[in-house]
Write a protein that holds these residues in place. Sequence first.
Motif, PDB file in Angstrom:
ATOM      1  N   ASN A  65      -5.259  -1.263   3.306  1.00  0.00           N
ATOM      2  CA  ASN A  65      -4.384  -0.847   4.408  1.00  0.00           C
ATOM      3  C   ASN A  65      -4.988   0.375   5.094  1.00  0.00           C
ATOM      4  O   ASN A  65      -5.402   1.321   4.430  1.00  0.00           O
ATOM      5  N   GLY A  83       6.980  -1.650  -2.778  1.00  0.00           N
ATOM      6  CA  GLY A  83       6.318  -0.379  -3.039  1.00  0.00           C
ATOM      7  C   GLY A  83       7.066   0.418  -4.092  1.00  0.00           C
ATOM      8  O   GLY A  83       6.593   0.616  -5.214  1.00  0.00           O
ATOM      9  N   THR A  84       8.284   0.828  -3.738  1.00  0.00           N
ATOM     10  CA  THR A  84       9.088   1.678  -4.606  1.00  0.00           C
ATOM     11  C   THR A  84       9.183   1.131  -6.038  1.00  0.00           C
ATOM     12  O   THR A  84       9.105   1.899  -6.999  1.00  0.00           O
ATOM     13  N   PRO A 118       0.837  -1.205   0.000  1.00  0.00           N
ATOM     14  CA  PRO A 118       0.000   0.000   0.000  1.00  0.00           C
ATOM     15  C   PRO A 118       0.869   1.251   0.000  1.00  0.00           C
ATOM     16  O   PRO A 118       1.869   1.327   0.719  1.00  0.00           O
ATOM     17  N   ALA A 153       0.034   5.279   0.294  1.00  0.00           N
ATOM     18  CA  ALA A 153      -0.927   6.377   0.406  1.00  0.00           C
ATOM     19  C   ALA A 153      -0.364   7.628  -0.254  1.00  0.00           C
ATOM     20  O   ALA A 153       0.827   7.715  -0.549  1.00  0.00           O
ATOM     21  N   GLY A 185      12.882  -2.553   0.438  1.00  0.00           N
ATOM     22  CA  GLY A 185      14.087  -2.586  -0.376  1.00  0.00           C
ATOM     23  C   GLY A 185      14.092  -3.657  -1.454  1.00  0.00           C
ATOM     24  O   GLY A 185      15.142  -3.928  -2.035  1.00  0.00           O
TER      25      GLY A 185
HETATM   26  C1  LIG Z   1       5.166   6.429  -1.609  1.00  0.00           C
HETATM   27  C2  LIG Z   1       4.958   5.424  -0.513  1.00  0.00           C
HETATM   28  C3  LIG Z   1       3.797   5.466   0.237  1.00  0.00           C
HETATM   29  C4  LIG Z   1       3.592   4.514   1.258  1.00  0.00           C
HETATM   30  N1  LIG Z   1       2.403   4.516   1.948  1.00  0.00           N
HETATM   31  C5  LIG Z   1       2.135   3.516   2.815  1.00  0.00           C
HETATM   32  C6  LIG Z   1       0.849   3.381   3.393  1.00  0.00           C
HETATM   33  O1  LIG Z   1      -0.078   4.129   3.097  1.00  0.00           O
HETATM   34  N2  LIG Z   1       0.649   2.365   4.274  1.00  0.00           N
HETATM   35  C7  LIG Z   1       1.636   1.474   4.578  1.00  0.00           C
HETATM   36  O2  LIG Z   1       1.388   0.562   5.373  1.00  0.00           O
HETATM   37  N3  LIG Z   1       2.862   1.572   4.056  1.00  0.00           N
HETATM   38  C8  LIG Z   1       3.113   2.555   3.151  1.00  0.00           C
HETATM   39  N4  LIG Z   1       4.333   2.600   2.536  1.00  0.00           N
HETATM   40  C9  LIG Z   1       5.301   1.532   2.811  1.00  0.00           C
HETATM   41  C10 LIG Z   1       5.028   0.362   1.865  1.00  0.00           C
HETATM   42  O3  LIG Z   1       3.785  -0.217   2.118  1.00  0.00           O
HETATM   43  C11 LIG Z   1       6.125  -0.712   1.993  1.00  0.00           C
HETATM   44  O4  LIG Z   1       6.335  -1.070   3.324  1.00  0.00           O
HETATM   45  C12 LIG Z   1       7.421  -0.197   1.378  1.00  0.00           C
HETATM   46  O5  LIG Z   1       7.179   0.450   0.165  1.00  0.00           O
HETATM   47  C13 LIG Z   1       8.370  -1.349   1.145  1.00  0.00           C
HETATM   48  O6  LIG Z   1       9.649  -0.869   0.809  1.00  0.00           O
HETATM   49  P1  LIG Z   1      10.082  -0.551  -0.717  1.00  0.00           P
HETATM   50  O7  LIG Z   1       9.459   0.761  -1.025  1.00  0.00           O
HETATM   51  O8  LIG Z   1      11.550  -0.482  -0.643  1.00  0.00           O
HETATM   52  O9  LIG Z   1       9.545  -1.653  -1.582  1.00  0.00           O
HETATM   53  C14 LIG Z   1       4.578   3.545   1.530  1.00  0.00           C
HETATM   54  C15 LIG Z   1       5.748   3.526   0.774  1.00  0.00           C
HETATM   55  C16 LIG Z   1       5.951   4.433  -0.252  1.00  0.00           C
HETATM   56  C17 LIG Z   1       7.205   4.350  -1.077  1.00  0.00           C
END
Ligand SMILES: Cc1cc2nc3c(=O)[nH]c(=O)nc-3n(C[C@H](O)[C@H](O)[C@H](O)COP(=O)(O)O)c2cc1C
Length: 392
Positions: A83, A273-274, A27, A29, A252
């Motif tokens: 989420n 996410g990223t 997720p 946001a 990551g």
């Molecule tokens: C732009 C962005 C917004 C995020 N928003 C949320 C969110 O609304 N809820 C949540 O549980 N985690 C949020 N996260 C964390 C992601 O759910 C996840 O844990 C994370 O992206 C994993 O790491 P990665 O970006 O290296 O893949 C967000 C991450 C990013 C990059």
Amino acid sequence: MSSTTAPSVPAPVPAPLDPPVPVLAAPMAGGPSTPELAAAVIRAGGGAFLAGGMRSAAQVREQVDGLRALLATPEEAGRFGVNLFVPDAVNTAVAASARGGAARIARAQAVASYRERLAPLAADLGAELPSVLTVTPDPDAERAAFEDMLAAAEEQSWPAVSFTFGLPAPDVFARLAAAGIPAGVTVTSPAEAMAAVASGARFLVVQGPKAGGHRATLDPQARPGITDLRTLVFAVRHALGPAAVPLVAAGGITDGAQVRPLLEAGAVAVAAGTAFLLTPEAGTSAAHRTALRQASAGVAFAHPDDGAASTALTRAYTGRWARGLVTPFMDEHHDAPAAYPEVNGLTGPLRRAAAEDGDLEHVHLWAGTGAHRVEEVGAAQVLASLAPRAEP
Ligand SMILES: Cc1cc2nc3c(=O)[nH]c(=O)nc-3n(C[C@H](O)[C@H](O)[C@H](O)COP(=O)(O)O)c2cc1C
């Protein structure tokens, strides 16, 4: 039978955590998570979470309807979750003493002095800073908004709910379970994992230190840990022992070669996410996309030595630790107060004004440490690149 001799029955894996390809769109946001992104990932064989954070229950209902309209089969329609942010007012991990009396006054003072520090920049950007009162949350309103989300989950029969930013009370998990909805929690340490499972969490998202966006510490004042994700998954499994619930590993992950070791460590799936931020299906803002393109090309937001993305944890934008591409604003306000959502509300107009001007120095650019590996391709292709494979 005593608990020491009871066979440990593995907890069932909720459908959104058990897709053909054990990779979920995490997720995100603030725009990036869209029904289109979730649908593309699900149709390609993964799972996905919609982001309920910073949205009203009515907006989330629309997103759920929108996603369902894009999915062809009941099997696909079972592979998503929503989420939800846990506001302080319903977060059992925040001691009442940290909310009231002297703590409340000290926090309001810290927010007020941060507001004063931001005033010259706001004037430069032509943004109006809201008053401290405006950005201070009303606990009754927080409880009501949270209740609206739970009602939406029940009425729309969401396949799963994941909570972040805190730990709701056991009756919240019981209520969702009674509606047939498995609810989980994002955690960052074994102690948080044990607390979440004791409260009724049916699964956990284990978030490691490389993750983009906010760190999910249950206590918003806590400094997030630095244990690497694989070790953390092991440690959480070990700590839970026979009480184990399905684990999703996040943080990551930008390549399928990283996934297998996490599955071997005990995760049933991973979440990224990223890696999805530059897909056309994501609702990532223009400013955020520009910065990510620069990071992946190594022309900005990059370490001069190896070209890897330069990211760091900051509280400057929202008052809660989050990882983003390093900006001058983060450097300047490295000592911002621990006050979410007040700081988020204070800096909002300033960030919007900067984004409109294409000024990347003052915009939050959430990204994990793998930001330089993000590719501008479709979500199905990103999912395929994240499917577990042997190390090259
Ligand atoms: C732009 C962005 C917004 C995020 N928003 C949320 C969110 O609304 N809820 C949540 O549980 N985690 C949020 N996260 C964390 C992601 O759910 C996840 O844990 C994370 O992206 C994993 O790491 P990665 O970006 O290296 O893949 C967000 C991450 C990013 C990059």
